[in-house]
Design a protein around this motif. Structure first.
Motif, PDB file in Angstrom:
ATOM      1  N   TYR A 403       0.824  -1.210   0.000  1.00  0.00           N
ATOM      2  CA  TYR A 403       0.000   0.000   0.000  1.00  0.00           C
ATOM      3  C   TYR A 403       0.857   1.259   0.000  1.00  0.00           C
ATOM      4  N   VAL A 404       1.944   1.227   0.744  1.00  0.00           N
ATOM      5  CA  VAL A 404       2.819   2.414   0.779  1.00  0.00           C
ATOM      6  C   VAL A 404       3.380   2.675  -0.611  1.00  0.00           C
ATOM      7  N   GLN A 405       3.791   1.608  -1.289  1.00  0.00           N
ATOM      8  CA  GLN A 405       4.350   1.770  -2.642  1.00  0.00           C
ATOM      9  C   GLN A 405       3.292   2.299  -3.614  1.00  0.00           C
ATOM     10  N   ALA A 406       2.100   1.697  -3.562  1.00  0.00           N
ATOM     11  CA  ALA A 406       1.022   2.144  -4.463  1.00  0.00           C
ATOM     12  C   ALA A 406       0.677   3.599  -4.176  1.00  0.00           C
ATOM     13  N   THR A 407       0.620   3.957  -2.884  1.00  0.00           N
ATOM     14  CA  THR A 407       0.311   5.337  -2.500  1.00  0.00           C
ATOM     15  C   THR A 407       1.379   6.283  -3.040  1.00  0.00           C
ATOM     16  N   ARG A 408       2.633   5.881  -2.886  1.00  0.00           N
ATOM     17  CA  ARG A 408       3.733   6.724  -3.383  1.00  0.00           C
ATOM     18  C   ARG A 408       3.574   6.959  -4.886  1.00  0.00           C
ATOM     19  N   ASP A 409       3.303   5.894  -5.640  1.00  0.00           N
ATOM     20  CA  ASP A 409       3.148   6.019  -7.094  1.00  0.00           C
ATOM     21  C   ASP A 409       1.975   6.938  -7.458  1.00  0.00           C
ATOM     22  N   ILE A 410       0.855   6.741  -6.759  1.00  0.00           N
ATOM     23  CA  ILE A 410      -0.359   7.506  -7.081  1.00  0.00           C
ATOM     24  C   ILE A 410      -0.178   8.984  -6.732  1.00  0.00           C
ATOM     25  N   ILE A 411       0.366   9.261  -5.552  1.00  0.00           N
ATOM     26  CA  ILE A 411       0.542  10.669  -5.151  1.00  0.00           C
ATOM     27  C   ILE A 411       1.593  11.327  -6.050  1.00  0.00           C
ATOM     28  N   HIS A 412       2.641  10.581  -6.366  1.00  0.00           N
ATOM     29  CA  HIS A 412       3.659  11.132  -7.252  1.00  0.00           C
ATOM     30  C   HIS A 412       3.044  11.539  -8.598  1.00  0.00           C
TER      31      HIS A 412
END
Ligand SMILES: *Cc1c(COP(=O)(O)O)cnc(C)c1O
Length: 543
Positions: A403-412
């Motif tokens: 989830y942290v990785q997906a969140t990072r990608d999406i917010i980026h």
């Protein structure tokens, strides 16, 4: 002498004087009539719809009694209905409709091929990232896992915990994992629901019944930002709550806290803040709403349906975010959609409460039904165990790391898009987006023209009104290579084209949204929308 009389005494003297000549029966009648009048007046003023709303409706209802106006409206509705129907026919192309239960059985092969045929309909490339929101994750490996899990659990029903104790355990685990994500303690509890709307409905129901029992509130009101999701209006209609909509600051698009404070009265059963809201992706000042809740002892619901499964991971992903969970003392409940950024298939969400007393008021219990004592936690009676299991599986398959990785990608990706858009002339961004939604407006041209231009390029964005706007809700699908740049390019080129003739009015499908906004009689917009919903259920007439 008069001047130093106590005010109450002067009222008494005045009243006595004015009633001096009256007979006892007249006094009784006068008293009764004025009390009844006051009660009626109170009832009249405190209905779910405000007096002005009802007055407006009455005016338009009366206008429609005039035959010429009525005929005109009916003709218009008829033509709109035909347009919607034609669009559905167009969308389903040449496919045959099954309108009568087949007399015989269809083979597995035939059924699967029919499913494929139906799935082929639709022109938007949602897998390629041309659609706002709607699909939050698309990955064949996850789909394989979900399909396998659903296959094993498809006929389970957690309404029967004695038959399926394992499904109940999975639901309890989903709820507990979510409680921990939002910094609840051991008193925090909740339930799963079928989606964000049901989560919100349940919170409203819990607070309504809680307020009735503990404070005797009979005319419940909820105080919500104008930008809060329409699910709160739905809850208002279902549960007979008056919805007090609080204006937002036109620049920040956050709820005006002073106006929210003014909207609170002795009938207020809940305050709402969105983290973030759907239209602009901006976040209300949840800390200040929490403070209002503490000060006036009113429950505060944080709508994290859209953003909950992002905000919970943003800190770890390197994007600080304001507090919007149980760490704020006034926050008593949070809704968060597992079927949005939790990446589970559609059909699940969680509603969480700081204190178990609220969950108790969410439950529906009937004790005297001949079918037995019946208690159920949410709207459904029988529930799909498969939805619980696949949500549980999605959460475990991502884990915090995923989830942290997906969140990072999406917010980026969102910040990248935001930055690119801010550089362009002719458009502006509403407020400061906190998570994954970026909303656009324009002071130089009708922004719906941009929506329309992007639509011809294959994009499907969301349309906003009051004021006009469009937004893109960035999901994991948009984090694919090249999608953000294609979006920015397409916007840039479309805006350049539009700015050559900024004053041209919008044409085509998008024009409807402009018209809908300008109609003072909202009941006509309601009628149009009903017809649109009807068209979703279109099947050809039987001959
Ligand atoms: C999607 C959404 C909801 C409602 O959720 P559904 O799952 O569509 O019922 C509520 N609030 C916000 C902010 C949302 O974006």
């Amino acid at each position: 002498m008069d001047a130093i009389l106590h005010p109450l005494t002067s009222i008494k003297v005045g009243l006595n004087n004015s009633l001096a000549g009256k007979e006892p029966w007249q006094i009784v009648t006068l008293t009764t009539t004025s009390v009844l009048l006051l009660v009626w007046l109170h009832d009249f003023v405190t209905q779910e719809e405000s007096v002005t709303q009802r007055a407006k409706k009455t005016v338009f209802r009366l206008a429609k009694l005039i035959p010429s106006i009525r005929r005109k409206i009916e003709a218009e509705l008829q033509s709109v209905s035909e347009t919607f129907e034609k669009e559905t026919i167009e969308k389903t192309k040449h496919l045959k409709y099954t309108t009568v239960l087949p007399a015989g059985k269809l083979s597995e092969e035939d059924i699967l091929s029919l499913v494929k045929e139906n799935l082929k309909l639709g022109d938007y490339d949602w897998k390629g990232g041309l659609v706002s929101g709607a699909v939050y994750y698309h990955n064949p490996d996850l789909i394989r896992l979900i399909t396998e899990v659903y296959g094993m659990t498809s006929y389970t029903n957690p309404l029967h915990p004695d038959l399926f104790p394992g499904l109940c355990k999975m639901e309890a685990e989903v709820v507990r994992m979510a409680c921990n994500l939002f910094h609840g303690d051991e008193n925090t509890s909740g339930t799963m629901t079928s989606g964000g709307t049901e989560s919100i409905l349940m919170a409203c129901k819990a607070y309504r019944d809680y307020a009735r029992e503990t404070k005797g509130i009979r005319k419940p009101e909820i105080v919500v930002p104008a930008t809060a999701h329409s699910a709160f209006d739905k809850a208002g209609q279902f549960l007979r709550l008056r919805v007090r909509s609080v204006p937002v600051d036109p620049v920040t698009t956050k709820v005006n806290i002073r106006a929210m404070k003014r909207a609170i009265n002795c009938n207020t059963i809940m305050l709402v803040g969105s983290a973030p809201n759907f239209p602009y992706g901006t976040m209300d000042d949840i800390d200040q709403i929490s403070a209002l809740g503490v000060k006036y002892k009113i429950p505060v619901h944080v709508d994290g349906c859209l953003g909950g499964f992002l905000t919970a991971f943003m800190e770890d992903a390197g994007y600080p975010v304001p507090l919007c969970d149980f760490r704020l003392p006034g926050v008593t409940s949070i809704s968060a959609d597992t079927h949005k950024y939790g990446f589970a298939p559609k059909g699940s969400s969680v509603i969480l409460y700081r204190d178990i007393i609220y969950r108790h008021h969410q439950y529906t219990v009937t004790t005297d039904w001949p079918g037995g004592v019946y208690g159920s936690p949410t709207v459904g009676g029988s529930r799909a165990g498969g939805n619980i299991a696949v949500c549980w599986a999605a959460m475990l398959s991502f884990g915090k790391e995923g989830y942290v990785q997906a969140t990072r990608d999406i917010i980026h990706t969102t910040r990248y898009i935001e930055k690119g858009l801010r550089r362009m002339k002719g458009i502006f961004i509403f407020g400061q987006p906190v998570t994954s939604v970026v909303a656009l407006g324009s002071n130089d041209f009708d922004i719906y023209r941009l929506g329309s231009a992007l639509n011809t390029l294959g994009w499907n964005l969301n349309v906003l009104q009051f004021p006009s706007g469009i937004h893109i809700c960035v999901t994991h699908v948009h984090t694919q290579q090249g999608v953000a740049d294609k979006f920015l390019n397409d916007v840039q080129n479309s805006v350049a084209e539009i700015l050559k003739e900024p004053d041209v009015p919008v044409e085509g499908k998008m024009a409807i949204y402009g018209v809908a906004q300008s109609l003072p009689d909202r009941s006509i917009v309601t009628e149009f929308t009903r017809l649109f919903l009807d068209s979703m259920y279109y099947t050809p007439k039987q001959s």
